[in-house]
Design an enzyme around this catalytic site. Structure first.
Site, short mmCIF file in Angstrom:
data_model
loop_
_atom_site.label_atom_id
_atom_site.label_comp_id
_atom_site.label_asym_id
_atom_site.label_seq_id
_atom_site.Cartn_x
_atom_site.Cartn_y
_atom_site.Cartn_z
N PRO A 127 -3.03 -15.53 5.90
CG PRO A 127 -3.74 -17.77 5.95
CD PRO A 127 -4.25 -16.37 5.79
CD GLN A 334 21.12 -7.80 32.15
OE1 GLN A 334 20.45 -8.51 31.41
NE2 GLN A 334 22.31 -8.16 32.57
N GLY A 337 17.88 -9.37 37.43
CA GLY A 337 18.86 -10.46 37.41
C GLY A 337 18.17 -11.80 37.21
CD GLU A 361 -3.69 -1.77 15.90
OE1 GLU A 361 -3.70 -0.56 15.60
OE2 GLU A 361 -4.34 -2.25 16.83
CB THR A 363 6.38 -5.04 11.13
OG1 THR A 363 6.59 -4.42 9.85
CG2 THR A 363 5.73 -6.39 10.94
N1 COS Z 1 -5.32 7.13 4.77
C1 COS Z 1 -5.92 7.24 3.56
N2 COS Z 1 -5.47 6.64 2.45
C2 COS Z 1 -4.35 5.88 2.55
C3 COS Z 1 -3.66 5.74 3.76
C4 COS Z 1 -4.20 6.39 4.91
N3 COS Z 1 -3.63 6.30 6.11
N4 COS Z 1 -2.60 4.94 3.56
C5 COS Z 1 -2.62 4.61 2.23
N5 COS Z 1 -3.68 5.17 1.65
C6 COS Z 1 -4.06 5.12 0.24
C7 COS Z 1 -2.96 5.67 -0.63
O1 COS Z 1 -3.07 7.09 -0.74
C8 COS Z 1 -3.21 5.02 -1.96
O2 COS Z 1 -4.28 5.68 -2.62
P1 COS Z 1 -4.20 5.96 -4.22
O3 COS Z 1 -4.11 4.58 -4.84
O4 COS Z 1 -5.47 6.67 -4.49
O5 COS Z 1 -2.96 6.76 -4.40
C9 COS Z 1 -3.73 3.64 -1.55
O6 COS Z 1 -4.22 3.76 -0.20
C10 COS Z 1 -2.65 2.59 -1.61
O7 COS Z 1 -1.59 3.03 -0.78
P2 COS Z 1 -0.09 2.53 -0.95
O8 COS Z 1 0.31 2.64 -2.39
O9 COS Z 1 0.75 3.19 0.06
O10 COS Z 1 -0.31 0.96 -0.64
P3 COS Z 1 0.73 -0.20 -0.46
O11 COS Z 1 0.13 -1.43 -1.04
O12 COS Z 1 2.10 0.22 -0.92
O13 COS Z 1 0.75 -0.45 1.12
C11 COS Z 1 1.46 -0.13 3.39
C12 COS Z 1 1.10 0.49 2.03
C13 COS Z 1 2.65 -1.06 3.31
C14 COS Z 1 1.76 1.03 4.28
C15 COS Z 1 0.23 -0.91 3.90
O14 COS Z 1 0.06 -2.07 3.15
C16 COS Z 1 0.31 -1.24 5.37
O15 COS Z 1 -0.01 -0.42 6.24
N6 COS Z 1 0.70 -2.50 5.70
C17 COS Z 1 0.71 -2.97 7.06
C18 COS Z 1 -0.60 -3.56 7.39
C19 COS Z 1 -0.80 -3.76 8.83
O16 COS Z 1 -0.72 -2.84 9.63
N7 COS Z 1 -1.10 -5.00 9.21
C20 COS Z 1 -1.28 -5.33 10.56
C21 COS Z 1 -2.51 -6.09 10.73
S1 COS Z 1 -3.89 -5.18 11.08
S2 COS Z 1 -4.05 -5.25 12.99
#
Ligand code: COS
Length: 377
Positions: A127, A334, A337, A361, A363
């Site tokens: 949530p 569209q 119509g 997966e 946004t």
């Molecule tokens: N493969 C391997 N490692 C990864 C990775 C990937 N694809 N993406 C990130 N990591 C690792 C990073 O390298 C980092 O490692 P270190 O701490 O060792 O450097 C760690 O994970 C944290 O990564 P990051 O700092 O990028 O994390 P954030 O908290 O900033 O989050 C996003 C990154 C926003 C990209 C992530 O939270 C995300 O994908 N959010 C969307 C989630 C989503 O898709 N939700 C939908 C529901 S699931 S169906």
């Protein structure tokens, strides 16, 4: 560089196309209207080997390559994106197990999906934690040879029908954020599943919530090491996103075909509306963007197949294909119509279904975060 599909890929696509035309398109509207879960369709997909697409043959899956997986997902989604989403729910839950699971876990849980005919759910969103995964509050504490799991998950695909969940949780007592991935059996005491959500689209797919209250999860159900959960989940998403791209291409293709046919039949001012340049330009743009989206999907799937998944290319594919699906389906309405707005015609469903592909997966704003991080690093 070779743009040719192999003979096997062409045959798999033909099989999926035929199945979709015969078994999905005729029932898609009914399942959408009734918001029913199409168990019979899933059973038929299992029987012809078009289910559990990510699971290797040794664990009972079809063992298809990633381009073939994308071709199948596109075709099923052309018929019904809700059905395609529930199918791909089983792929998404397989990825963490394939990436970080032990041999025993693979045999047991991938086997439940394949030989057991079960569903499983990838359980990440909460949530208060959607895009910002690391703010999640589902937590674990270790007690003897078990983890005590507490928390809530929401928007979980197939939650209501699944036999197990792959859950990302944080360590309660850790000062820095440490995340661990666990496989949680549904029948463990303390696991409860909420009502199915009432959705705008994807109504043939079930989406639900989970609650964990002092659930005792055996340590042997941990995927990978403690603290590796975040990376395992991120890697899983890098496998999943190209397939959301494929699913989006399927929605766009379905809406495009319907709009193209309609434009040739519908007459105004004494001629089919396809004779008007305003309609022709819309049709040309649809075809061009679908082809571009498909090529990005193929490239991202190709990289997965090579064992070199690119989160950036995967994000390109997911983002571009889902934006394309939204634009194409809106234009399809569209072209239809007033009829486009009526539920007797197929395009309003494509438009409702398309919207979620820009959201789930990750946004499309998060996809751009993923792209920009890589580009600027
Ligand atoms: N493969 C391997 N490692 C990864 C990775 C990937 N694809 N993406 C990130 N990591 C690792 C990073 O390298 C980092 O490692 P270190 O701490 O060792 O450097 C760690 O994970 C944290 O990564 P990051 O700092 O990028 O994390 P954030 O908290 O900033 O989050 C996003 C990154 C926003 C990209 C992530 O939270 C995300 O994908 N959010 C969307 C989630 C989503 O898709 N939700 C939908 C529901 S699931 S169906």
């Amino acid at each position: 560089m070779d743009f040719q599909l192999s003979d096997e890929q062409v045959a798999i696509r033909a099989l999926a196309k035929e199945f979709t035309n015969k078994e999905i398109l005729p029932v898609a509207k009914k399942y959408d209207e009734e918001e029913a879960f199409p168990e019979e369709v899933f059973q038929k997909l299992r029987e012809i080997g078009l289910f559990n697409l990510a699971v290797p043959e040794e664990y009972g899956g079809p063992g298809v390559d990633k381009i073939s997986q994308a071709l199948i997902v596109e075709e099923i989604s052309r018929g019904c994106a809700g059905i395609a989403t529930s199918c791909e729910g089983n792929s998404l839950v397989s990825y963490p197990i394939i990436i970080g699971g032990t041999e025993e876990q693979k045999k047991e849980y991938l086997g439940r999906l394949t030989y057991g005919g079960q569903f499983g759910s990838f359980s990440l969103t909460e949530p208060e934690a959607g895009s910002d995964v690391s703010s999640l509050s589902t937590n674990i504490e270790i007690k003897g040879d078990e983890y005590i799991l507490n928390g809530e998950k929401m928007f979980i695909t197939n939650a209501n029908y699944s036999n197990f969940y792959v859950v990302l949780a944080k360590h309660k007592d850790s000062i820095e954020k440490r995340f661990t991935a666990l496989i949680v059996d549904r029948d463990l005491p303390g696991v409860s599943v909420g009502e199915k959500e009432k959705k705008m689209g994807l109504r043939a797919s079930a989406t639900g919530s989970l609650r964990f209250e002092d659930v005792r999860v055996p340590i042997k159900n941990r995927i990978g090491n403690e603290g590796e959960g975040f990376k395992i989940f991120m890697q899983a998403l890098a496998y999943g996103r190209p397939m959301v791209g494929a699913l989006s291409v399927g929605i766009a293709q379905g809406a495009y075909e319907a709009a193209l046919n309609y434009s040739k039949e519908r007459k105004q001012f004494g001629m089919p509306i396809s004779q008007f340049q305003s309609i022709q330009f819309m049709i040309a743009d649809m075809a061009m963007n679908i082809e571009a989206a498909r090529l990005l999907v193929y490239k991202s799937a190709y990289l997965l197949q090579q064992g070199t998944p690119s989160p950036t290319i995967g994000a390109f594919a997911k983002c571009f294909a889902s934006d394309t699906a939204m634009k194409v389906t809106t234009d399809a309405v569209q072209i239809f119509g007033g009829n486009g707005y009526i539920r007797d015609y197929p395009v309003e469903k494509y438009m409702r279904d398309a919207k979620i592909t820009q959201i789930y997966e990750g946004t499309n704003q998060i996809q751009r975060v993923v792209m920009a991080k890589e580009i600027l690093k």
